[in-house]
Design a protein around this motif. Sequence first.
Motif, mmCIF file in Angstrom:
data_model
loop_
_atom_site.group_PDB
_atom_site.id
_atom_site.type_symbol
_atom_site.label_atom_id
_atom_site.label_comp_id
_atom_site.label_asym_id
_atom_site.label_seq_id
_atom_site.Cartn_x
_atom_site.Cartn_y
_atom_site.Cartn_z
ATOM 1 N N HIS A 77 35.886 -13.134 10.626
ATOM 2 C CA HIS A 77 37.322 -13.000 10.358
ATOM 3 C C HIS A 77 37.977 -11.994 11.300
ATOM 4 C CE1 HIS A 77 40.881 -13.728 7.990
ATOM 5 N NE2 HIS A 77 41.122 -12.428 7.952
ATOM 6 N N ASP A 78 37.229 -10.982 11.733
ATOM 7 C CA ASP A 78 37.795 -10.045 12.706
ATOM 8 C C ASP A 78 38.130 -10.755 14.015
ATOM 9 O OD1 ASP A 78 35.101 -10.513 13.178
ATOM 10 O OD2 ASP A 78 34.628 -8.436 13.712
ATOM 11 N N VAL A 79 37.266 -11.664 14.434
ATOM 12 C CA VAL A 79 37.532 -12.457 15.642
ATOM 13 C C VAL A 79 38.817 -13.264 15.470
ATOM 14 C CG1 VAL A 79 36.687 -14.352 17.098
ATOM 15 C CG2 VAL A 79 35.092 -12.590 16.279
ATOM 16 N N LEU A 80 38.968 -13.888 14.300
ATOM 17 C CA LEU A 80 40.138 -14.739 14.064
ATOM 18 C C LEU A 80 41.425 -13.925 14.017
ATOM 19 C CD1 LEU A 80 38.689 -17.264 11.454
ATOM 20 C CD2 LEU A 80 38.892 -17.510 13.940
ATOM 21 N N GLU A 81 41.361 -12.713 13.500
ATOM 22 C CA GLU A 81 42.555 -11.857 13.513
ATOM 23 C C GLU A 81 42.970 -11.539 14.952
ATOM 24 O OE1 GLU A 81 44.428 -10.152 11.076
ATOM 25 O OE2 GLU A 81 43.295 -10.377 9.203
ATOM 26 N N TYR A 82 42.005 -11.223 15.805
ATOM 27 C CA TYR A 82 42.316 -10.991 17.226
ATOM 28 C C TYR A 82 42.822 -12.273 17.879
ATOM 29 C CZ TYR A 82 40.299 -6.292 17.322
ATOM 30 O OH TYR A 82 40.054 -4.959 17.111
ATOM 31 N N LEU A 83 42.251 -13.410 17.476
ATOM 32 C CA LEU A 83 42.691 -14.696 18.016
ATOM 33 C C LEU A 83 44.165 -14.927 17.701
ATOM 34 C CD1 LEU A 83 41.817 -17.531 19.229
ATOM 35 C CD2 LEU A 83 41.551 -18.248 16.849
ATOM 36 N N TYR A 84 44.547 -14.697 16.450
ATOM 37 C CA TYR A 84 45.948 -14.866 16.061
ATOM 38 C C TYR A 84 46.841 -13.912 16.847
ATOM 39 C CZ TYR A 84 50.125 -14.889 13.108
ATOM 40 O OH TYR A 84 51.419 -14.984 12.653
#
Length: 488
Positions: free
Chosen positions: A315-322
């Motif tokens: 989920h940390d990756v996805l937050e950076y992705l967003y």
Amino acid sequence: MALIWRLCTLSAFLGCIAAASANNQGSCNATMLEDTSSCQWESSEPTVTGGARDDLASSSARTSATAAQQLQHQIRSQQLLLDVLSNVTSGAISVSAALDLLRDVAALRASFKHGAAAQRLAALKAKSEQQQRSTRGILIVAGGRDQFMNAYILLQLLRHPRITCNLPVELVYYGPQEYSPPIADAIAEHARATSTKVTMVDGSTVHRRLRLKPHPPLGVITGFKAKVHALTFVTSFDEVLLLDSDNTPLANPAYLFESEAYNTYGNIFWLDFWTNQWMKPVIYQVLGLDVPWEVDPRFRASEAGQIVINRVQHHDVLEYLYLLNLHSSSGVPGAVNGVVGSCLWGDKDTYRIAFSLAGKADLMQNVQHKPMQALSARDSKYVHAGMVQRGLSGELLFLHRTAAGKLWPHCALYGGATCVISGVTAPVDQQQLVASVQDVTMMELQGSNIDLLWQESHCGGSNELGAYDCVIEIPAPLDDDDYYLDEE
């Protein structure tokens, strides 16, 4: 961490440039430049205290190694600063846009320690634990009549007797303007007929309920931002197979969730044709990251037509992705692009950067089978019709229709060469494609430069156009008239 130090010095450097510009000065001076001594180096080496003093020689060696490492990273950071400066002065990027990105990255990093991002991750983990079993499914982001029709085709192919994928599906759109009631009714009827689950979700309704601090506020979600927003914040699945609506499954992909590769790393990506096509290295330099194709000559970009990812684990990756895609307006006509959109096209290359920002660069995993090119025959030439991706064992698994025939409604109404797949090449890369195409955006290829591996093994054909007599068989679930569902 070296990345934190680089981000701090880059932010100070760009802030100095912005101040110089505001004061009509040609360059930064010593007074204006922020003191980067506040950018503390975070060493991974242990502090030498207590009993360690007994081994003075060993402790001295470690101290020297740490100092040498710090010096090496500082030299590298200065080189990055110079590279960024050259792009600023040439107008390739905006100082203010780069500063905005750096500040947002720093704010999100802090939020993971004790802020809203940490709370979102904790809530996601708690929800997953309460369910006692991780939820898995397919996410399709599709808005508007054409994309809804593409999703309808994709769903029919997933449930086709030759594929029989029964994973639940969530189809996300953004707002009533993207919703097509007749096609939505047809999708629901098909789900009932096949006893499968398809849930349609208005992502804009979900977005209005969310408070996504510290991310900058966003009113309307369009373009590639819709895709990453749905993956990060909207879908209810813990583990997701994200499929573009212009994707065509050629086999059942459900086994990917059970694979050793996925269960080890929590993600599976697929390689792109390209190494660095449509990518500017300055985005890596601004973020203090190594430019991947400069560091590793074997580097190959990833594409994003299909992705498998564990949202709880990453989920940390996805937050950076967003966050990265908030700084891009790729795919939105007339919109002003941020620094990310000025350097990259679409969302596909932001996944790798997001993994790096999360400190997980080594965890991003690609299927090592290189993509093959789907071809159509037109006007005595071969025309790019899509990208064929293989599964973990080398089987044909996906046809990502990255061409003019990507919209099934277009094909149903007008036909055309790019709607019929005539063959598949051997695996290809950027060097081969650029050498054989007349226009890299139109992808018209000379037959003499193409290795038609698929024809030779399946049709007994050759490289001569028309010398083969078979095509890839893809189930055709719709009649042409079904396109008019939206007109009735």
